[in-house]
Design an enzyme around this catalytic site. Structure first.
Site, PDB file in Angstrom:
ATOM      1  N   LYS A 120       9.476  -8.219   7.960  1.00 40.64           N
ATOM      2  CA  LYS A 120       9.103  -7.171   6.745  1.00 40.64           C
ATOM      3  C   LYS A 120       9.862  -6.020   7.230  1.00 40.64           C
ATOM      4  O   LYS A 120      10.668  -5.444   6.229  1.00 40.64           O
ATOM      5  CB  LYS A 120       7.697  -6.618   6.868  1.00 40.64           C
ATOM      6  CG  LYS A 120       6.934  -7.796   6.013  1.00 40.64           C
ATOM      7  CD  LYS A 120       5.638  -6.892   5.724  1.00 40.64           C
ATOM      8  CE  LYS A 120       5.031  -8.156   4.927  1.00 40.64           C
ATOM      9  NZ  LYS A 120       4.316  -9.253   5.520  1.00 40.64           N
ATOM     10  N   SER A 172       7.582 -16.284  10.743  1.00 45.50           N
ATOM     11  CA  SER A 172       7.945 -14.991  10.209  1.00 45.50           C
ATOM     12  C   SER A 172       7.058 -13.922  10.933  1.00 45.50           C
ATOM     13  O   SER A 172       7.630 -12.780  10.713  1.00 45.50           O
ATOM     14  CB  SER A 172       6.997 -15.102   8.712  1.00 45.50           C
ATOM     15  OG  SER A 172       5.649 -15.505   8.877  1.00 45.50           O
ATOM     16  N   GLU A 232       2.664   0.132  -0.897  1.00 41.73           N
ATOM     17  CA  GLU A 232       1.258  -0.725  -1.165  1.00 41.73           C
ATOM     18  C   GLU A 232       1.380  -1.600  -0.016  1.00 41.73           C
ATOM     19  O   GLU A 232       2.176  -1.855   0.664  1.00 41.73           O
ATOM     20  CB  GLU A 232       1.011  -1.415  -2.373  1.00 41.73           C
ATOM     21  CG  GLU A 232       1.795  -3.027  -2.287  1.00 41.73           C
ATOM     22  CD  GLU A 232       3.412  -3.060  -2.088  1.00 41.73           C
ATOM     23  OE1 GLU A 232       4.070  -2.107  -2.563  1.00 41.73           O
ATOM     24  OE2 GLU A 232       4.204  -4.179  -1.825  1.00 41.73           O
TER      25      GLU A 232
HETATM   26  C1  PLP Z   1       3.423 -10.270   5.061  1.00 46.73           C
HETATM   27  C2  PLP Z   1       3.576 -11.576   5.817  1.00 46.73           C
HETATM   28  C3  PLP Z   1       3.811 -12.736   5.251  1.00 46.73           C
HETATM   29  C4  PLP Z   1       3.814 -12.966   3.577  1.00 46.73           C
HETATM   30  O1  PLP Z   1       4.925 -12.217   3.127  1.00 46.73           O
HETATM   31  P1  PLP Z   1       5.990 -13.066   2.227  1.00 46.73           P
HETATM   32  O2  PLP Z   1       6.736 -12.140   1.441  1.00 46.73           O
HETATM   33  O3  PLP Z   1       5.423 -14.404   1.607  1.00 46.73           O
HETATM   34  O4  PLP Z   1       7.001 -13.397   3.315  1.00 46.73           O
HETATM   35  C5  PLP Z   1       4.122 -13.833   5.953  1.00 46.73           C
HETATM   36  N1  PLP Z   1       4.302 -13.579   7.470  1.00 46.73           N
HETATM   37  C6  PLP Z   1       3.887 -12.475   8.014  1.00 46.73           C
HETATM   38  C7  PLP Z   1       4.049 -12.332   9.628  1.00 46.73           C
HETATM   39  C8  PLP Z   1       3.451 -11.515   7.122  1.00 46.73           C
HETATM   40  O5  PLP Z   1       3.584 -10.258   8.017  1.00 46.73           O
END
Ligand code: PLP
Length: 393
Positions: free
Chosen positions: A89, A378, A111
Site C-alpha cells: 500500500k 502483498s 478511508e
Molecule cells: C489491503 C491489502 C490487500 C488488498 O488490497 P488490494 O487493493 O486488493 O491489493 C491485500 N494484501 C494486503 C497485505 C493488504 O494490506
C-alpha cells in the site's frame, strides 16, 4: 486504444459516478495526473521515495522448499511484505501524496477497513507534515484496535463511522462526503484501484512498479517470461500492479484470487467477480455484491483487507475479455496457505496474501506441464497474529 478511454471506461466498467460538486476536481486531478505521468521531475521524486523510504526494489525470491512440495510449480515470491509498513500500500500512498503536494493541498483524507491503508496514509502524511483524517467504521475500529492506535501515533485523526454496516464501504461513503465539502484544501487518497476516474488508473500506475520490477527480475533469472501470475484480489491493487505490465505478454496467464470467506454458497464472502453483478459503488461501475433489490451486500473474509463488496473496474474488464481468470479461496484454505508458507519458507504472510499462496496447491494439480509462477506476497502477517491465534485457540 490504451485503457481506460478518456471517460475512464474499461470496456463497460469504470467511469465517474459522483455528485456534481466533485466533477471539476476530478477533471483537474485527471489533468494533473496525466501530465505528471510524463513529468521527469515527478517520476524521479516518486522513485526516490520508493527507494530511499519504502525500500524498493523488493526481492523476487525463489521459494525452493515451497516449490519442491508442490512438484509441478517453480514459485517466485514478489516480496512486497518487506516494504516499510509491511505491504504494497505504501507504493500508492507515496504516489498520491506527491500528487497532493503538487496540487497545493494541505489536508489528506482516507478511508480504511482493516486499517492498513489508513496506516500507510498516516505514514506518508507524517513524512510530509500534512494534516490527516482517516474514516473508519466502528466495527473495524474494534476489530483493528492496534491499527487505530498506530494511526494516532503517526499523528492522524481517526473518525469513527457509525452508519450502515460500520465497515469499509460506509467509511468510504463518509470520506467522499467530507471531500465534497472540503475539496479546496483536501486531497482524498483512495486505497485501491477503485473509485471514480482517474483513481483506478492512477493507483494502477503507482502500483505497476510491482510488475515492472518483477518482469525484469524474472527475465534476468529465468531468461523467459513466467507462465502464471497469482495475486489476491480485494479492491485489486496489488494484483493489478503485478498484472498490468504483463498485459501484452499473451503467454502469461493471470490469476486473481478472491476471498470465498465461509464459502461461496453461504453468502458470507467477498468474491465480487465470482458472485457479483454489474453495479455502481463509490463512483465507478464494476462487479459488485448485491442482494435481489440491488442493495450492496456486506462482504466477509478472514482477511480484513479483502473484505470489500466491490472490485476495481479494470479487473471486471480483464475478466470480461478473458485476459485474467478469477478464482476463490475460503477462510480455512487461506489459513492452511499461511501455515504452509510459514513452515516451508519461514515467511508468515498477511492473511490476504495467504489466499494467493493457498491457490498454488490447486494450480499445481491443474497444470499439464511444469510451470513457473510469480506470486505477489502483498504483505506480512505480523498484523494478523492476534486473529490467527484466536482462531487456532
Ligand atoms: C489491503 C491489502 C490487500 C488488498 O488490497 P488490494 O487493493 O486488493 O491489493 C491485500 N494484501 C494486503 C497485505 C493488504 O494490506
Amino acid at each position: 486504444m490504451p485503457l481506460p478511454d478518456r471517460y475512464g471506461h474499461f470496456g463497460e466498467f469504470g467511469g465517474r459516478f459522483v455528485p456534481e460538486t466533485l466533477m471539476s476536481v476530478l477533471a483537474e486531478l485527471e489533468k494533473i495526473f496525466y501530465s505528471l505521468r510524463k513529468d521527469r521531475g515527478f517520476q524521479k521524486e516518486f522513485h526516490h521515495y520508493l527507494q530511499e523510504y519504502a525500500g524498493r526494489p523488493t526481492r523476487l525470491y525463489h521459494a525452493e522448499r515451497l516449490s519442491k512440495g508442490l512438484k509441478t510449480l517453480k514459485i517466485y515470491l514478489k516480496r512486497e511484505d518487506l516494504l516499510h509498513t509491511g505491504a504494497h500500500k505504501i507504493n500508492n500512498t507515496l504516489g498520491q501524496i506527491l500528487v497532493a503536494r503538487r496540487m497545493g493541498k494541505s489536508r489528506i483524507i482516507a478511508e480504511t477497513g482493516a486499517g492498513q491503508h489508513g496506516v500507510a496514509t498516516a505514514t506518508v502524511a507524517a513524512l510530509f507534515g500534512l494534516r490527516c483524517d482517516v474514516y473508519m467504521g466502528s466495527q473495524d475500529m474494534k476489530r483493528q484496535a492496534l491499527n487505530v492506535f498506530r494511526m494516532k501515533l503517526l499523528g492522524a485523526r481517526v473518525i469513527e463511522v457509525k452508519s450502515g454496516s460500520q465497515t469499509l464501504k460506509d467509511a468510504m461513503n463518509e470520506a467522499i462526503r467530507d471531500w465534497v465539502t472540503n475539496v479546496r484544501d483536501t486531497f482524498y487518497i483512495i486505497g485501491s484501484v477503485a473509485g471514480p476516474h482517474p483513481y483506478p488508473v492512477m493507483v494502477r500506475n503507482f502500483q505497476s512498479v510491482i510488475g515492472q520490477e518483477a518482469r525484469k527480475q524474472f527475465l534476468a533469472r529465468e531468461g523467459r517470461l513466467p507462465d502464471y501470475l497469482v495475486a489476491c484480489v480485494g479492491g485489486g491493487s496489488n494484483a493489478m500492479g503485478l498484472f498490468h505490465p504483463f498485459f501484452g505478454d499473451r503467454s502469461v496467464q493471470m490469476i486473481g484470487v478472491e476471498a470465498a470467506g465461509l464459502g461461496l454458497s453461504t453468502g458470507q464472502h467477498s468474491a465480487a467477480i465470482a458472485r457479483g453483478k454489474p453495479g455502481v459503488l463509490h463512483g465507478s461501475k464494476s462487479q459488485l455484491l448485491q442482494d435481489a433489490d440491488g442493495q450492496v451486500r456486506v462482504a466477509h473474509s478472514i482477511a480484513a483487507g479483502l473484505d470489500y463488496p466491490g472490485v476495481g473496474p479494470e479487473h471486471a474488464y480483464y475478466q470480461s475479455i478473458g485476459r485474467a481468470q478469477y478464482v476463490a479461496v475460503n477462510d480455512a484454505q487461506a489459513m492452511k496457505g499461511l501455515k504452509l508458507l510459514a513452515a516451508t519458507e519461514g515467511i508468515i504472510p498477511a492473511l490476504e496474501s495467504a489466499h494467493a499462496i493457498a491457490y498454488l496447491e490447486k494450480l499445481a494439480h491443474r497444470v499439464r506441464r511444469p510451470s513457473r509462477v510469480i506470486v505477489c506476497l502483498s504483505g506480512r502477517g505480523d498484523k494478523d497474529v492476534g486473529t490467527i491465534k484466536d482462531l487456532l485457540d
